[in-house]
Design a protein around this motif. Structure first.
Motif, mmCIF file in Angstrom:
data_model
loop_
_atom_site.group_PDB
_atom_site.id
_atom_site.type_symbol
_atom_site.label_atom_id
_atom_site.label_comp_id
_atom_site.label_asym_id
_atom_site.label_seq_id
_atom_site.Cartn_x
_atom_site.Cartn_y
_atom_site.Cartn_z
ATOM 1 N N GLN A 67 -41.830 49.375 65.278
ATOM 2 C CA GLN A 67 -42.281 49.146 66.648
ATOM 3 C C GLN A 67 -42.719 47.697 66.832
ATOM 4 O O GLN A 67 -42.345 47.043 67.799
ATOM 5 C CB GLN A 67 -43.424 50.086 66.995
ATOM 6 C CG GLN A 67 -43.930 49.904 68.409
ATOM 7 C CD GLN A 67 -45.026 50.899 68.763
ATOM 8 O OE1 GLN A 67 -45.243 51.889 68.073
ATOM 9 N NE2 GLN A 67 -45.722 50.625 69.824
ATOM 10 N N LEU A 70 -39.657 45.344 66.880
ATOM 11 C CA LEU A 70 -38.945 45.381 68.154
ATOM 12 C C LEU A 70 -39.729 44.659 69.256
ATOM 13 O O LEU A 70 -39.144 43.969 70.085
ATOM 14 C CB LEU A 70 -38.634 46.821 68.551
ATOM 15 C CG LEU A 70 -37.623 47.533 67.656
ATOM 16 C CD1 LEU A 70 -37.528 49.004 68.031
ATOM 17 C CD2 LEU A 70 -36.267 46.865 67.722
ATOM 18 N N GLU A 71 -41.053 44.824 69.257
ATOM 19 C CA GLU A 71 -41.877 44.103 70.229
ATOM 20 C C GLU A 71 -41.714 42.594 70.060
ATOM 21 O O GLU A 71 -41.559 41.862 71.035
ATOM 22 C CB GLU A 71 -43.360 44.477 70.062
ATOM 23 C CG GLU A 71 -43.704 45.847 70.560
ATOM 24 C CD GLU A 71 -45.125 46.254 70.199
ATOM 25 O OE1 GLU A 71 -45.835 45.491 69.483
ATOM 26 O OE2 GLU A 71 -45.534 47.352 70.617
ATOM 27 N N ALA A 91 -28.709 45.302 73.393
ATOM 28 C CA ALA A 91 -29.010 46.582 72.750
ATOM 29 C C ALA A 91 -28.576 47.686 73.708
ATOM 30 O O ALA A 91 -29.058 47.762 74.831
ATOM 31 C CB ALA A 91 -30.500 46.674 72.457
ATOM 32 N N GLY A 94 -30.596 53.469 71.246
ATOM 33 C CA GLY A 94 -31.510 53.500 70.114
ATOM 34 C C GLY A 94 -32.083 54.885 69.920
ATOM 35 O O GLY A 94 -32.103 55.695 70.847
#
Length: 136
Positions: A67, A70-71, A91, A94
Motif C-alpha cells: 500500500q 503504491l501511494e 495501470a 489490480g
C-alpha cells in the motif's frame, strides 16, 4: 528504467526533486528497516488491440508495505512528485489477495463442527445445469 543501457548498472538516486521508480518502490520504516517485497513481471501483448505491457505480482509479509509503495508511486513522495514511469504507462487493473500462514491454515480444521456427517444425501433438485460435476 533506473539503469544504464550499455551495461545494466543501477544509477544513483537523484539528490533532490523527482525520485526514481526503484526509490519510490523501496519501503523503509521509521526505524530504518527496509521491508522486502518479492516481485516479478511478465510481459504481455495483444498486437491487434494495440495493447502491450507487463503483469506485475508483488508478495510481502505485510499489506501496508505494498500500500505504501503504491501511494509513493501514484501520489508521490513528497505528494505531487509521482513515479514518472506512470507518465509512460497506465495501470489498467489490480487485485489484492490474502494468503494465510501455514499455521493459520492448519488451525482451520480445528474450528470445523464436530458433529457426525449426515447419512442421508440431500434431496435432488432439478436444475438446468449440464450435469457435470459432483452430482451423480
Amino acid at each position: 528504467m533506473g539503469r544504464s543501457k550499455a551495461d545494466n548498472i543501477e544509477l544513483d538516486d537523484a539528490t533532490s526533486g523527482q525520485k526514481a521508480h526503484k526509490t519510490l518502490a523501496t519501503i523503509v520504516d521509521d526505524e530504518g528497516v527496509e521491508h522486502d517485497i518479492l516481485r516479478d513481471n511478465m510481459p504481455f501483448g495483444r498486437p491487434g488491440a494495440a495493447e502491450f505491457g507487463t503483469y506485475f505480482i508483488g508478495c510481502c509479509r505485510d499489506l501496508w508495505v505494498i500500500q505504501r509503495m503504491l501511494e509513493r508511486m501514484f501520489i508521490g513522495d513528497p505528494p505531487g512528485l509521482h513515479d514518472r514511469l506512470l507518465d509512460f504507462s497506465s495501470a489498467a487493473t489490480g487485485s489484492v489477495f490474502f494468503a494465510p500462514r501455514p499455521d493459520v491454515l492448519d488451525g482451520l480444521d480445528d474450528e470445523a463442527p464436530k458433529t457426525p456427517a449426515a447419512t442421508t444425501p440431500p434431496p435432488r433438485v432439478a436444475d438446468s445445469s449440464l450435469g457435470i460435476g459432483g452430482r451423480s
